[in-house]
Write a protein that holds these residues in place. Structure first.
Motif, PDB file in Angstrom:
ATOM      1  N   VAL A 253       0.840  -1.203   0.000  1.00 61.88           N
ATOM      2  CA  VAL A 253       0.000   0.000   0.000  1.00 61.88           C
ATOM      3  C   VAL A 253       0.872   1.248   0.000  1.00 61.88           C
ATOM      4  N   PHE A 267      -8.660   3.414  -3.676  1.00 61.92           N
ATOM      5  CA  PHE A 267      -8.766   2.128  -3.000  1.00 61.92           C
ATOM      6  C   PHE A 267     -10.013   1.385  -3.469  1.00 61.92           C
ATOM      7  N   TRP A 287      -7.410  -0.556   4.824  1.00 64.08           N
ATOM      8  CA  TRP A 287      -6.960   0.596   4.025  1.00 64.08           C
ATOM      9  C   TRP A 287      -6.931   1.854   4.897  1.00 64.08           C
TER      10      TRP A 287
END
Length: 315
Positions: A253, A267, A287
Motif C-alpha cells: 500500500v 482504493f 486501508w
C-alpha cells in the motif's frame, strides 16, 4: 498469530470510518444470464465436479463465488464501511455481445442506485473498438472506461491505437491489467497516449511476496508513475496473499502511494472475489488504518478513499 489478532481487534475498535469510501473496483454477476466460464464448475468425465483450474490456481477454493451476486447482496456487505459510491468493473461474463452486460448494469443502477460508474469490456486487439464504445455509451450514461482482460504487451498496433484514440476522444479511461515485468511496457503505452486517462488495476498485480520481487515491483511502479496520466488502484492484494494481515499488505500500500502520490491513488475491494480472503469491513478498515497510521492528512486520506475516484469516474 496472536499479535496479528490483537492488531485486528485494535483496528476494529479504533479505526476512523467517518471519511466516506468509494469502492473503485467491484463486480456483480448473474449466472442465469451468461456463462462466466472463469467461475463455473467443471464436470469431469467420471461425473465429479471441480472448480475451473485457472481460477483455482489463483484463488484457491472459491465455492462461495460460484453463485449469483446481485448489487443488493453486495450492498449488505457494505454495512459499517461508509460506502457512498461504487465502480463496477466488467466481470468476464462471456456474453456474445459485451454491451449486454452494460444494459443489465444500467437496469440494476436504475433500480438500486448503484453501481455509479461502469468500466466495460472491449477487445483492444481487434479493430472496431471505437464503435463498440459508442454502443456501450448508448446503453448507459454511466460508462466511464474500458478494461481488456490483459494489457497487450504488443500494443503498438492499429487496433490498440484506435482504441486509445477513441477512449481519449470520448473522455473514457483505460484500465491496465498487467504485472511486474510488463509495467514498463504499460508506462510506454501511457506516454504514447497522454490524452487518455489510464488506471493501473490491482496494485500492479504483484503475484509474488519475496523481497527481490517487491523491489522489482516498487521500481517498476515508480517508473510507471512517471506517466502523469496514470492513476493507481490499490486492490486485489488478497488474491496472491490469501492469509493477508495489515502488516503484510502495508509495504505494498505504502509503496504504491510513494510511487503515485495521494492524488493518484484510489482504493477498492475487488468484491466479491476478495470475500474468499476477508470480510468487506475488515478490508476497508485495513486501508483506512494503514494510511492514517502512515501519517497522511485527513485531506489526503479523503482523496485516496473517495475524492480521486469521484473525480476520475465522475460520480
Amino acid at each position: 498469530m496472536r499479535d496479528d489478532l490483537d492488531l485486528e481487534h485494535a483496528i476494529a475498535e479504533s479505526v476512523d470510518r467517518s471519511i466516506p469510501f468509494i469502492d473503485a473496483h467491484h463486480h456483480i454477476w448473474d449466472l442465469s444470464r451468461w456463462p462466466y466460464r472463469w467461475i463455473r464448475d467443471e464436470v469431469k468425465p467420471d461425473g465429479s465436479i471441480a472448480p475451473v483450474t485457472d481460477a483455482t490456481a489463483v484463488l484457491g477454493e472459491y465455492k462461495i463465488l460460484r453463485q449469483t451476486w446481485t448489487m443488493e447482496r453486495l450492498q449488505r456487505d457494505f454495512y459499517g464501511s461508509n460506502v457512498i459510491g461504487t465502480v463496477h468493473i466488467e466481470a468476464d461474463c462471456n456474453a456474445d455481445d459485451p454491451v449486454e452486460e452494460t444494459v443489465w448494469l444500467e437496469e440494476t443502477a436504475e433500480r438500486v442506485g448503484m453501481p455509479n460508474a461502469f468500466v466495460v469490456y472491449a477487445d483492444v486487439t481487434k479493430p472496431g473498438v471505437g464503435r463498440q464504445l459508442e454502443r456501450h455509451l448508448e446503453a448507459s450514461g454511466r460508462v466511464r472506461g474500458l478494461r481488456p482482460r490483459t494489457h497487450p504487451p504488443a500494443w503498438e498496433t492499429p487496433a490498440f491505437r484506435e482504441a486509445m484514440t477513441a477512449l481519449g476522444a470520448l473522455g473514457l479511461s483505460y484500465e491496465i491489467s498487467t504485472s511486474p515485468g510488463l509495467l514498463l511496457n504499460a508506462r510506454d503505452a501511457a506516454r504514447a497516449f497522454p490524452g487518455t486517462a489510464m488506471v493501473l488495476g490491482h496494485t500492479g498485480l504483484p503475484v509474488q511476496r519475496d523481497r527481490a520481487y517487491f523491489e522489482q515491483w516498487r521500481s517498476e511502479m515508480r517508473a510507471l508513475a512517471e506517466a502523469p496520466n496514470v492513476t493507481c488502484k490499490v486492490s486485489g492484494l488478497g488474491m496472491f496473499d490469501h492469509g493477508w494481515s495489515v502488516d503484510s499488505i502495508t509495504p505494498w500500500v505504502l509503496g504504491a502511494i510513494d510511487a503515485f502520490g495521494p492524488d493518484r491513488i484510489m482504493f477498492a475491494t475487488n468484491w466479491p472475489v476478495d470475500l474468499v480472503f476477508s470480510s468487506y469491513l475488515r478490508q476497508v478498515d485495513a486501508w483506512r488504518w494503514v494510511i492514517a497510521r502512515a501519517g497522511f492528512s485527513r485531506e489526503e486520506q479523503a482523496a485516496m478513499l473517495h475524492r480521486n475516484a469521484q473525480r476520475l469516474y465522475r460520480i
